[in-house]
Design a protein around this motif. Structure first.
Motif, PDB file in Angstrom:
ATOM      1  N   TYR A  21       0.669  -1.249   0.047  1.00  0.00           N
ATOM      2  CA  TYR A  21       0.116  -0.144   0.029  1.00  0.00           C
ATOM      3  C   TYR A  21       0.998   1.231  -0.120  1.00  0.00           C
ATOM      4  CZ  TYR A  21      -4.003  -3.104   0.842  1.00  0.00           C
ATOM      5  OH  TYR A  21      -4.944  -3.933   0.844  1.00  0.00           O
ATOM      6  N   PRO A  22       0.359   2.295  -0.476  1.00  0.00           N
ATOM      7  CA  PRO A  22       1.157   3.548  -0.534  1.00  0.00           C
ATOM      8  C   PRO A  22       1.979   3.852   0.709  1.00  0.00           C
ATOM      9  CG  PRO A  22      -0.955   4.078  -1.557  1.00  0.00           C
ATOM     10  CD  PRO A  22      -1.034   2.543  -1.101  1.00  0.00           C
ATOM     11  N   HIS A  23       1.433   3.690   2.182  1.00  0.00           N
ATOM     12  CA  HIS A  23       1.966   4.068   3.276  1.00  0.00           C
ATOM     13  C   HIS A  23       3.325   3.033   3.446  1.00  0.00           C
ATOM     14  CE1 HIS A  23      -0.581   0.768   4.986  1.00  0.00           C
ATOM     15  NE2 HIS A  23       0.503   0.728   5.856  1.00  0.00           N
ATOM     16  N   GLN A  24       3.447   2.067   2.797  1.00  0.00           N
ATOM     17  CA  GLN A  24       4.532   1.128   2.672  1.00  0.00           C
ATOM     18  C   GLN A  24       5.506   1.324   1.820  1.00  0.00           C
ATOM     19  OE1 GLN A  24       1.889  -2.212   2.293  1.00  0.00           O
ATOM     20  NE2 GLN A  24       2.317  -3.282   4.301  1.00  0.00           N
ATOM     21  N   LEU A  25       5.429   2.406   0.993  1.00  0.00           N
ATOM     22  CA  LEU A  25       6.355   2.699  -0.008  1.00  0.00           C
ATOM     23  C   LEU A  25       6.987   4.293   0.374  1.00  0.00           C
ATOM     24  CD1 LEU A  25       4.254   1.968  -3.012  1.00  0.00           C
ATOM     25  CD2 LEU A  25       5.879   0.616  -2.213  1.00  0.00           C
ATOM     26  N   SER A  26       8.220   4.297  -0.174  1.00  0.00           N
ATOM     27  CA  SER A  26       8.905   5.547  -0.057  1.00  0.00           C
ATOM     28  C   SER A  26       8.291   6.532  -0.971  1.00  0.00           C
ATOM     29  CB  SER A  26      10.535   5.442  -0.302  1.00  0.00           C
ATOM     30  OG  SER A  26      10.550   5.315  -1.511  1.00  0.00           O
ATOM     31  N   GLY A  27       8.566   7.638  -0.742  1.00  0.00           N
ATOM     32  CA  GLY A  27       8.144   8.713  -1.816  1.00  0.00           C
ATOM     33  C   GLY A  27       8.789   8.657  -3.170  1.00  0.00           C
ATOM     34  N   GLY A  28       9.700   8.219  -3.515  1.00  0.00           N
ATOM     35  CA  GLY A  28      10.316   7.862  -4.500  1.00  0.00           C
ATOM     36  C   GLY A  28       9.479   6.592  -5.365  1.00  0.00           C
ATOM     37  N   GLN A  29       9.225   5.780  -4.456  1.00  0.00           N
ATOM     38  CA  GLN A  29       8.465   4.573  -4.922  1.00  0.00           C
ATOM     39  C   GLN A  29       7.061   4.841  -5.165  1.00  0.00           C
ATOM     40  OE1 GLN A  29       9.147   1.890  -1.556  1.00  0.00           O
ATOM     41  NE2 GLN A  29      10.868   0.760  -2.471  1.00  0.00           N
ATOM     42  N   GLN A  30       6.333   5.490  -4.497  1.00  0.00           N
ATOM     43  CA  GLN A  30       4.973   6.130  -4.662  1.00  0.00           C
ATOM     44  C   GLN A  30       4.860   7.136  -5.920  1.00  0.00           C
ATOM     45  OE1 GLN A  30       2.619   7.852  -1.568  1.00  0.00           O
ATOM     46  NE2 GLN A  30       4.486   7.175   0.018  1.00  0.00           N
ATOM     47  N   GLN A  31       5.916   7.791  -6.233  1.00  0.00           N
ATOM     48  CA  GLN A  31       5.958   8.502  -7.607  1.00  0.00           C
ATOM     49  C   GLN A  31       6.064   7.644  -8.709  1.00  0.00           C
ATOM     50  OE1 GLN A  31       4.353  10.823  -8.900  1.00  0.00           O
ATOM     51  NE2 GLN A  31       5.944  12.639  -8.479  1.00  0.00           N
ATOM     52  N   ARG A  32       6.974   6.764  -8.621  1.00  0.00           N
ATOM     53  CA  ARG A  32       7.042   5.560  -9.645  1.00  0.00           C
ATOM     54  C   ARG A  32       5.847   4.794  -9.982  1.00  0.00           C
ATOM     55  NH1 ARG A  32      12.090   2.264  -8.480  1.00  0.00           N
ATOM     56  NH2 ARG A  32      12.026   3.062  -6.335  1.00  0.00           N
ATOM     57  N   VAL A  33       5.207   4.455  -8.841  1.00  0.00           N
ATOM     58  CA  VAL A  33       3.762   3.848  -9.163  1.00  0.00           C
ATOM     59  C   VAL A  33       2.879   4.800  -9.910  1.00  0.00           C
ATOM     60  CG1 VAL A  33       1.840   2.995  -7.981  1.00  0.00           C
ATOM     61  CG2 VAL A  33       4.063   2.223  -7.011  1.00  0.00           C
ATOM     62  N   ALA A  34       3.006   6.258  -9.451  1.00  0.00           N
ATOM     63  CA  ALA A  34       1.911   7.144 -10.276  1.00  0.00           C
ATOM     64  C   ALA A  34       2.613   7.431 -11.648  1.00  0.00           C
ATOM     65  CB  ALA A  34       2.072   8.420  -9.513  1.00  0.00           C
ATOM     66  N   ILE A  35       3.679   7.252 -12.002  1.00  0.00           N
ATOM     67  CA  ILE A  35       4.108   7.157 -13.491  1.00  0.00           C
ATOM     68  C   ILE A  35       3.353   6.044 -14.247  1.00  0.00           C
ATOM     69  CG2 ILE A  35       6.104   6.987 -15.151  1.00  0.00           C
ATOM     70  CD1 ILE A  35       7.853   8.659 -12.673  1.00  0.00           C
ATOM     71  N   ALA A  36       3.658   4.691 -13.385  1.00  0.00           N
ATOM     72  CA  ALA A  36       3.267   3.556 -14.063  1.00  0.00           C
ATOM     73  C   ALA A  36       1.710   3.787 -14.258  1.00  0.00           C
ATOM     74  CB  ALA A  36       3.424   2.156 -13.228  1.00  0.00           C
ATOM     75  N   ARG A  37       0.896   4.299 -13.453  1.00  0.00           N
ATOM     76  CA  ARG A  37      -0.525   4.541 -13.407  1.00  0.00           C
ATOM     77  C   ARG A  37      -0.868   5.463 -14.414  1.00  0.00           C
ATOM     78  NH1 ARG A  37      -3.392   7.476  -8.740  1.00  0.00           N
ATOM     79  NH2 ARG A  37      -1.963   8.956  -9.414  1.00  0.00           N
TER      80      ARG A  37
END
Length: 260
Positions: free
Chosen positions: A151-167
């Motif tokens: 889940y997002p809270h389990q990810l670093s900020g950089g990882q969250q932004q990479r998920v956002a790019i994938a989305r």
């Protein structure tokens, strides 16, 4: 032919003119960086392209088709959504849904669209499995395949932004837009996101990147636009604009970064 043509866009908030006669074009497979001080109109321009704001004047053409014309009738929700699909948007603050895993965030929009397809109910499992496979491919591209169930809270900020790019890539937009994608990140996390964007540029992904990372813009973008006070003050090849700006306002802006 240019994949994107923006002609004479203006945007007003009350009496304040935030964008003033903005025109530019973008070739397919090119990366365009937009630079400028806070309040220069960069983010508003992206929001107009993505239909999050409605310009007061001008038109926007994608692949030869007018997707916005200030004089046309108000778009209904379906028309607005269909036209918005031309653009994938990556925000400063990630904007992930906290209740969904990384994979669910990436696949949500594609699954919602699939439900409207003829024959979805008859082939539901097959279609959803294909979408999940596509989502996993995108996460793998981002180096996050092993984080798919996080889940997002389990990810670093950089990882969250990479998920956002994938989305943003999931719906295969014609143009991928980034609004200062590293501004909410700690310096040590900035590099991992810039590396992903650099890789997308090498793959000839058509992109518009609002950024304050001048060295990155110089090295990755094909073209740069410098905005000030709602106007495009200067535009041209990236290395030329950064290394040899023609306009005094551009020189003054860039000098503040070199001094830093």
């Amino acid at each position: 032919m240019a994949i994107l043509e923006v002609n004479n866009i203006e945007k007003h908030f009350g009496r304040t003119k935030v964008l003033k006669d903005v025109s530019f074009s973008l070739e397919e497979g090119h990366a365009l960086a937009i630079i400028g001080s806070s309040g220069s109109g960069k983010t508003t321009l992206l929001r107009c392209l993505n239909f999050l704001e409605k310009p007061n004047q001008g038109n926007i053409i994608v692949k030869g088709e007018a997707v916005f014309n200030a004089g046309e009738k108000e778009l209904n929700d379906r028309e607005l959504r269909d036209r918005r699909l031309h653009f994938g948007m990556v925000f400063q603050q990630f904007n992930l849904f906290p209740q969904y895993t990384a994979l669910e965030n990436v696949t949500l929009a594609e699954k919602l669209l699939a439900q409207e397809q003829v024959g979805f109910k008859a082939n539901k499992k097959e279609i959803l499995d294909q979408i999940d496979d596509h989502g996993m491919e995108l996460l793998d591209m981002m180096g996050l395949k092993d984080r798919a169930s996080h889940y997002p809270h389990q990810l670093s900020g950089g990882q969250q932004q990479r998920v956002a790019i994938a989305r943003a890539l999931a719906l295969k937009p014609d143009i991928l837009c980034f609004d200062e994608p590293t501004s909410a990140l700690d310096p040590e996390l900035t590099g991992e996101v810039l590396k992903v964007i650099r890789g997308l540029a090498e793959q000839k992904t058509t992109m518009i990147i609002v950024t304050h990372e001048m060295a990155f813009a110089r090295d990755v973008a094909d073209e740069i636009i410098f905005m000030d006070g709602g106007y495009i003050v200067e535009q041209g090849p990236a290395k030329q604009v950064i290394d040899n700006p023609q306009e005094e306002r551009t020189r003054q802006f860039l000098s503040r970064y070199s001094e830093g």
